[in-house]
Write a protein that holds these residues in place. Structure first.
Motif, PDB file in Angstrom:
ATOM      1  N   UNK A 147       0.782  -1.286  -0.085  1.00 17.21           N
ATOM      2  CA  UNK A 147      -0.011  -0.008   0.219  1.00 17.21           C
ATOM      3  C   UNK A 147       0.831   1.221   0.253  1.00 17.21           C
ATOM      4  N   UNK A 148       0.388   2.296  -0.706  1.00 14.58           N
ATOM      5  CA  UNK A 148       1.119   3.354  -0.822  1.00 14.58           C
ATOM      6  C   UNK A 148       0.781   4.266  -2.010  1.00 14.58           C
ATOM      7  N   UNK A 149       1.043   5.541  -1.929  1.00 16.85           N
ATOM      8  CA  UNK A 149       0.947   6.453  -2.995  1.00 16.85           C
ATOM      9  C   UNK A 149       1.447   5.953  -4.127  1.00 16.85           C
ATOM     10  N   UNK A 150       0.956   6.208  -5.510  1.00 17.57           N
ATOM     11  CA  UNK A 150       1.179   5.929  -6.622  1.00 17.57           C
ATOM     12  C   UNK A 150       1.200   7.197  -7.619  1.00 17.57           C
ATOM     13  N   UNK A 151       2.198   8.378  -7.436  1.00 19.15           N
ATOM     14  CA  UNK A 151       2.123   9.504  -7.907  1.00 19.15           C
ATOM     15  C   UNK A 151       2.147   9.488  -9.537  1.00 19.15           C
ATOM     16  N   UNK A 152       2.585   8.395 -10.030  1.00 17.73           N
ATOM     17  CA  UNK A 152       2.696   8.290 -11.545  1.00 17.73           C
ATOM     18  C   UNK A 152       1.350   7.965 -12.170  1.00 17.73           C
ATOM     19  N   UNK A 153       0.456   7.703 -11.246  1.00 23.60           N
ATOM     20  CA  UNK A 153      -0.885   7.605 -11.790  1.00 23.60           C
ATOM     21  C   UNK A 153      -1.649   8.779 -11.352  1.00 23.60           C
ATOM     22  N   UNK A 154      -1.049   9.675 -10.359  1.00 24.76           N
ATOM     23  CA  UNK A 154      -2.106  10.756  -9.908  1.00 24.76           C
ATOM     24  C   UNK A 154      -1.575  11.107  -8.661  1.00 24.76           C
TER      25      UNK A 154
END
Length: 128
Positions: A96-103
């Motif tokens: 789990x974690x942020x995926x800044x490449x997707x937004x």
């Protein structure tokens, strides 16, 4: 857009235990139980949105380019999905974690189920 999705599994009891756990983590439930298939959807309804069905012989999941993403109501649900999947025999494919490449607000976790299907749970903070 989709009415439902279904796919074959090699061991229905094992897969049902796995999907019972991850669906519960996302606030969903088993809504159908048959001799050769199990369906999941919104609790209290009889309409399955995901159906897993026993198939004889080896199961061949789609290639690595395919995965099934579930909407999670919030980030803690993504965390619960990931933990439940690992506890129930899944394999980590991205914690789990942020995926800044997707937004900028895309929070997700990735797992592989016992038959090799690639799954994701995602939660996004929606403004407005």
């Amino acid at each position: 857009m989709l009415g439902h999705i279904s796919f074959g599994v090699s061991d229905l009891a094992r897969s049902a235990a796995f999907y019972d756990a991850i669906m519960q983590a996302l606030g969903l439930a088993r809504v159908f139980t048959g001799e050769h298939a199990v369906g999941y959807g919104v609790a209290g309804t009889s309409e399955d949105q995901l159906l897993i069905a026993a198939r004889p012989g080896p199961v061949r999941p789609p290639s690595d380019g395919f995965h099934l993403a579930f909407d999670a109501p919030d980030r803690p649900a993504v965390d619960r999905f990931h933990a439940a999947a690992l506890q129930a025999g899944g394999t980590d494919n991205g914690p789990p974690g942020l995926r800044p490449q997707y937004g900028p607000d895309y929070y997700a976790a990735f797992v592989i189920d016992p038959d090799g299907y690639h799954l994701e749970a995602k939660a996004m903070v929606r403004k407005g």
